[in-house]
Write a protein that holds these residues in place. Structure first.
Motif, PDB file in Angstrom:
ATOM      1  N   GLY A  30      -8.363  42.037  17.267  1.00 45.22           N
ATOM      2  CA  GLY A  30      -9.058  40.844  16.777  1.00 45.22           C
ATOM      3  C   GLY A  30      -8.094  39.924  16.037  1.00 45.22           C
ATOM      4  O   GLY A  30      -8.122  38.704  16.204  1.00 45.22           O
ATOM      5  N   ASN A  88     -11.031  41.287  10.078  1.00 43.48           N
ATOM      6  CA  ASN A  88     -10.614  42.303  11.053  1.00 43.48           C
ATOM      7  C   ASN A  88      -9.410  43.083  10.527  1.00 43.48           C
ATOM      8  O   ASN A  88      -9.348  44.312  10.655  1.00 43.48           O
ATOM      9  CB  ASN A  88     -10.272  41.666  12.399  1.00 43.48           C
ATOM     10  N   SER A 106     -17.268  44.773   9.386  1.00 46.60           N
ATOM     11  CA  SER A 106     -17.579  44.518  10.791  1.00 46.60           C
ATOM     12  C   SER A 106     -18.841  43.681  10.930  1.00 46.60           C
ATOM     13  O   SER A 106     -18.906  42.776  11.767  1.00 46.60           O
ATOM     14  CB  SER A 106     -17.716  45.836  11.555  1.00 46.60           C
ATOM     15  N   ALA A 156     -10.214  46.207  15.786  1.00 44.77           N
ATOM     16  CA  ALA A 156      -9.888  45.466  14.565  1.00 44.77           C
ATOM     17  C   ALA A 156      -8.505  44.809  14.662  1.00 44.77           C
ATOM     18  O   ALA A 156      -8.356  43.617  14.366  1.00 44.77           O
ATOM     19  CB  ALA A 156      -9.950  46.399  13.353  1.00 44.77           C
TER      20      ALA A 156
END
Length: 180
Positions: A167, A54, A87, A164
């Motif tokens: 995360g 991430n 991802s 991101a």
């Protein structure tokens, strides 16, 4: 006309993937391989790896924006493909972890508990919303509709970056509660 065909060709896939990915992830999140007779060790080593992915995704996204602002379309394209790849890798590892290990509960108290759950909930909802945004943005670039691509990328970028970065934050906040 050809560029409209490219978009139309992918529109069904965008809809299908935007629905299927969250549904499949939600279903697989509840599936435990041991319940089906598989003797697999919990993949407890994965959370720091997918948290790092991430973080790498966030760096790739910012780097891609810098590249395109500097007029380097090829670098931008490569960085964006790498971000999408990261991802996808994150998603595969996340599902694999949850299919082999129990979910970790956040153990913090006070205001941090509320901060954690706010970040987690917004992260989850936006991670679902980002799927069609990324796909639409990517397809518009494939179709060479760069004016439309730029317009939606201005929406996609901050949401994807938020997903991101949060995360990583969610992992850092919950990491003390992982049992080795």
């Amino acid at each position: 006309m050809e560029n409209n065909t490219v978009e139309q060709k992918y529109n069904k896939w965008i809809v299908l993937l935007s629905i299927a990915i969250p549904v499949v992830v939600a279903v697989l999140f509840k599936v435990k391989l041991r319940d089906f007779g598989f003797d697999v060790a919990p993949l407890t080593f994965l959370p720091p790896i997918y948290a790092a992915i991430n973080g790498i995704t966030a760096i790739l996204l910012v780097s891609a924006v810098i590249a395109i602002k500097n007029g380097n379309r090829k670098r931008h394209e490569l960085l964006m493909k790498m971000a999408i790849g990261c991802s996808v890798a994150f998603l595969a590892m996340y599902v694999a972890y949850h299919m082999t290990a129990e979910s970790v509960k956040y153990g913090g108290e006070g205001i941090l508990k509320y901060v954690y759950f706010f970040i987690l909930i917004t992260h989850i909802f936006l991670s679902v919303a980002i799927i069609p945004l990324v796909l639409i943005t990517y397809v518009r670039a494939l179709a060479s509709k760069f004016d439309k691509h730029r317009k939606i990328a201005k929406i996609t970028f901050p949401i994807w970056l938020y997903v991101a970065v949060t995360g990583v934050i969610v992992y850092l906040m919950i990491s003390p509660y992982y049992v080795s």
